[in-house]
Design an enzyme around this catalytic site. Sequence first.
Site, short mmCIF file in Angstrom:
data_model
loop_
_atom_site.label_atom_id
_atom_site.label_comp_id
_atom_site.label_asym_id
_atom_site.label_seq_id
_atom_site.Cartn_x
_atom_site.Cartn_y
_atom_site.Cartn_z
N PHE A 156 0.85 -1.21 0.00
CA PHE A 156 0.00 0.00 0.00
C PHE A 156 0.87 1.25 0.00
O PHE A 156 0.75 2.14 0.83
CB PHE A 156 -0.92 -0.03 1.23
CG PHE A 156 -2.17 0.80 1.06
CD1 PHE A 156 -3.02 0.61 -0.01
CD2 PHE A 156 -2.50 1.77 2.01
CE1 PHE A 156 -4.18 1.38 -0.15
CE2 PHE A 156 -3.66 2.54 1.89
CZ PHE A 156 -4.50 2.34 0.80
N ARG A 158 2.62 4.24 -2.83
CA ARG A 158 1.99 5.28 -3.66
C ARG A 158 1.09 4.69 -4.75
O ARG A 158 -0.01 5.20 -4.98
CB ARG A 158 3.09 6.13 -4.30
CG ARG A 158 3.76 7.04 -3.29
CD ARG A 158 5.03 7.63 -3.87
NE ARG A 158 6.12 6.69 -3.71
CZ ARG A 158 7.27 6.97 -3.09
NH1 ARG A 158 7.50 8.18 -2.65
NH2 ARG A 158 8.20 6.06 -2.96
N ARG A 242 6.18 -6.68 -10.04
CA ARG A 242 7.32 -7.34 -10.65
C ARG A 242 6.98 -8.81 -10.84
O ARG A 242 6.35 -9.43 -9.99
CB ARG A 242 8.57 -7.22 -9.77
CG ARG A 242 9.27 -5.86 -9.87
CD ARG A 242 9.89 -5.63 -11.25
NE ARG A 242 10.53 -4.34 -11.40
CZ ARG A 242 9.94 -3.24 -11.89
NH1 ARG A 242 8.67 -3.27 -12.26
NH2 ARG A 242 10.61 -2.12 -12.01
N GLU A 271 11.39 -11.17 -18.09
CA GLU A 271 10.88 -10.53 -19.28
C GLU A 271 12.04 -10.04 -20.16
O GLU A 271 13.09 -9.72 -19.63
CB GLU A 271 9.91 -9.38 -18.92
CG GLU A 271 10.47 -8.33 -18.01
CD GLU A 271 9.39 -7.35 -17.52
OE1 GLU A 271 8.41 -7.79 -16.92
OE2 GLU A 271 9.57 -6.14 -17.77
N HIS A 289 4.61 -4.91 -20.20
CA HIS A 289 5.17 -3.94 -19.23
C HIS A 289 4.86 -2.49 -19.65
O HIS A 289 5.77 -1.71 -19.95
CB HIS A 289 6.68 -4.14 -19.05
CG HIS A 289 7.18 -3.60 -17.74
ND1 HIS A 289 8.23 -4.15 -17.04
CD2 HIS A 289 6.77 -2.53 -17.00
CE1 HIS A 289 8.45 -3.45 -15.94
NE2 HIS A 289 7.58 -2.46 -15.89
N GLY A 291 2.98 -0.34 -17.67
CA GLY A 291 2.50 0.43 -16.50
C GLY A 291 2.66 1.94 -16.62
O GLY A 291 1.70 2.69 -16.44
C1 8YV Z 1 9.16 1.52 -15.82
C2 8YV Z 1 8.37 0.26 -13.78
O1 8YV Z 1 8.73 1.78 -17.10
O2 8YV Z 1 9.05 2.21 -12.69
C3 8YV Z 1 8.99 1.02 -12.66
O3 8YV Z 1 9.40 0.36 -11.69
O4 8YV Z 1 8.11 -0.88 -13.66
C4 8YV Z 1 8.04 0.86 -15.10
O5 8YV Z 1 6.98 1.73 -14.92
C5 8YV Z 1 10.43 0.77 -15.88
O6 8YV Z 1 10.84 0.25 -14.67
C6 8YV Z 1 11.52 1.67 -16.42
O7 8YV Z 1 12.79 1.32 -15.96
#
Ligand code: 8YV
Length: 323
Positions: A156, A158, A242, A271, A289, A291
């Site tokens: 929990f 950010r 992860r 990955e 990936h 995100g």
């Molecule tokens: C990134 C991510 O794009 O910030 C993180 O930990 O998993 C991703 O959003 C990636 O890690 C860039 O290094």
Amino acid sequence: MTQPRVLVTRRWPEAVEAAIADRFDAIFNESDRPLSNDDFKLAFKEVDAILPTVTDHIGASLFEAADTRTRILANYGVGFNHIDVDAAKGRGMVVTNTPDVLSECTADLAMTLMLMAARRVSEGEREVRDGEWSGWRPTHLLGTKISGKTLGLVGFGRIGREVARRAHHGFGMTVKVFNRSPVDPAVLRAFGAEQVASLEELLPQCDFVSLHCQGGADNRHLIDARRLNQMKPTAYLINTARGEVVDEKALAQALWFETIAGAGLDVYDGEPSVHPDLRACDNAVLLPHLGSATFETREAMGFRVIENLQDFFAGRTPRDRVI
Ligand code: 8YV
């Protein structure tokens, strides 16, 4: 005054690369292919700062050379489990990351995966693209409603809080939290959330479980066969954290034998290769990936790295120092 020499290991958004070129003596990776161990060994001797990403595995052996020039690893991303931080610390190197600026977009993607998995979006799209859609019918591709359901958050920080905000205030979900340290009750109240004491308590209660803890050795296979078994057979697992947090073979089995209903994954152990058993599961939504992958966020991450570097080279503590 000579500018610090910095190595940017992958292509970054144009505006950020331009800002880096203005401020530093910068080396860019025009080919955008991941660098090899030998490239890193050379870089450690020749540059003041390395600006890595999740695709750079900076293990202990890279820190062994006697004539190291690099003093800071200014990571582009919030997760830094691809860097051996103990080895970096041993060499007196500083490591920084880029928190905050990617929380909203990563939370948006967790919600995307939740909706895609529960509403069978990928299955539907594959059907249309393959020319297999025979038309509307009352029982076609029925999925699961997400509004009003119970969401369990593992971690929990950010990003977890941004997911809670969306899930509770947007979708009327009941939010349960498992977090190693106690969360301020006022923060929990803001999202109508309740903290539970263990994963064993969390998992059987949830319709959706979304992972927002760190990677690294401590959390490797936190979600294993035993814990997948504790989930409801109607529940979905979402992972934007992860890949290593989940035992992927056990997850593929749970999906294949439908001991859980589905999964939405954005990250994988090792990955870009994805476990073949997972790729065989129709009830898994698999993203590459994504995100933080918006123009706004990827630029903001870059400018945050620049801030960290400027602080460091001006003799101040960078705001995002993790080591
Ligand atoms: C990134 C991510 O794009 O910030 C993180 O930990 O998993 C991703 O959003 C990636 O890690 C860039 O290094």
